[in-house]
Design an enzyme around this catalytic site. Sequence first.
Site, PDB file in Angstrom:
ATOM      1  N   THR A   1     -11.379 -25.129 -24.737  1.00 28.48           N
ATOM      2  CA  THR A   1     -10.219 -25.243 -26.085  1.00 28.48           C
ATOM      3  C   THR A   1     -10.271 -26.236 -26.752  1.00 28.48           C
ATOM      4  O   THR A   1     -10.494 -27.329 -26.995  1.00 28.48           O
ATOM      5  CB  THR A   1      -8.844 -24.668 -25.138  1.00 28.48           C
ATOM      6  OG1 THR A   1      -8.590 -26.028 -24.374  1.00 28.48           O
ATOM      7  CG2 THR A   1      -9.029 -23.478 -24.431  1.00 28.48           C
ATOM      8  N   ASP A   2      -9.248 -25.604 -27.625  1.00 28.89           N
ATOM      9  CA  ASP A   2      -8.792 -26.895 -29.133  1.00 28.89           C
ATOM     10  C   ASP A   2      -7.558 -27.644 -28.448  1.00 28.89           C
ATOM     11  O   ASP A   2      -6.914 -27.214 -27.677  1.00 28.89           O
ATOM     12  CB  ASP A   2      -9.104 -26.709 -29.844  1.00 28.89           C
ATOM     13  CG  ASP A   2      -7.898 -24.809 -30.425  1.00 28.89           C
ATOM     14  OD1 ASP A   2      -7.172 -25.120 -29.292  1.00 28.89           O
ATOM     15  OD2 ASP A   2      -8.081 -23.774 -31.625  1.00 28.89           O
ATOM     16  N   PHE A   3      -7.053 -27.992 -28.889  1.00 35.95           N
ATOM     17  CA  PHE A   3      -5.748 -28.787 -29.210  1.00 35.95           C
ATOM     18  C   PHE A   3      -4.383 -27.096 -28.948  1.00 35.95           C
ATOM     19  O   PHE A   3      -3.517 -27.592 -28.258  1.00 35.95           O
ATOM     20  CB  PHE A   3      -4.784 -29.408 -30.270  1.00 35.95           C
ATOM     21  CG  PHE A   3      -5.050 -28.884 -31.492  1.00 35.95           C
ATOM     22  CD1 PHE A   3      -3.466 -28.295 -31.414  1.00 35.95           C
ATOM     23  CD2 PHE A   3      -5.960 -28.659 -32.161  1.00 35.95           C
ATOM     24  CE1 PHE A   3      -2.832 -27.195 -32.892  1.00 35.95           C
ATOM     25  CE2 PHE A   3      -5.772 -27.850 -33.207  1.00 35.95           C
ATOM     26  CZ  PHE A   3      -4.867 -27.971 -33.718  1.00 35.95           C
ATOM     27  N   SER A   4      -4.840 -26.177 -29.284  1.00 35.63           N
ATOM     28  CA  SER A   4      -4.079 -25.423 -29.059  1.00 35.63           C
ATOM     29  C   SER A   4      -3.394 -24.451 -27.892  1.00 35.63           C
ATOM     30  O   SER A   4      -3.299 -23.371 -27.603  1.00 35.63           O
ATOM     31  CB  SER A   4      -3.755 -24.626 -30.334  1.00 35.63           C
ATOM     32  OG  SER A   4      -4.849 -23.121 -30.557  1.00 35.63           O
TER      33      SER A   4
ATOM     34  N   VAL B   1      -6.431 -22.066 -27.479  1.00 33.93           N
ATOM     35  CA  VAL B   1      -7.567 -21.575 -27.816  1.00 33.93           C
ATOM     36  C   VAL B   1      -9.362 -21.684 -28.004  1.00 33.93           C
ATOM     37  O   VAL B   1      -9.159 -22.777 -28.328  1.00 33.93           O
ATOM     38  CB  VAL B   1      -7.609 -20.860 -28.983  1.00 33.93           C
ATOM     39  CG1 VAL B   1      -8.316 -20.082 -29.582  1.00 33.93           C
ATOM     40  CG2 VAL B   1      -6.165 -20.188 -29.407  1.00 33.93           C
TER      41      VAL B   1
END
Length: 140
Positions: free
Chosen positions: A22-25, A27
């Site tokens: 995932t990315d930092f969020s 997602v």
Amino acid sequence: MQAESGGPPPGRIGVRVYYEDTDFSGVVYHASYLRFLERGRTEFLRARGVGHRELFEAGAGVHFAVRAMTIDFRRPALMDDLLEIETALEAVGGASIDMRQTVFRGGEALVCASVRVAVVAGGRAARLPEDLRRRLSGTG
């Protein structure tokens, strides 16, 4: 390119989304889907008796390389989701294989991809050996 009518049924594998995907969020990062799809193609081939290691170690002289891919990102997957990667054979040509892949969460299609895989030997396009063609089509 010859379409595979009545070809093998699609293959499905499960993939859990981890933090690293995932990315930092939380997602799923778009490039992570490439790994998920690669796993789906690898397991689809393995289920039909075509293992990458076998091709490499047996000196079969061929390997596969993604030649083209079109991806439609419809909905995001999230950290901890359990996904299913469905891979279906669409067509087998002289030196290429076309596959359709879909990433599902539950029954919802999140990502759809069309993939053309080239058959390569010695750094050049090569004909798909007949025994591999039979295994892919489920007749050998």
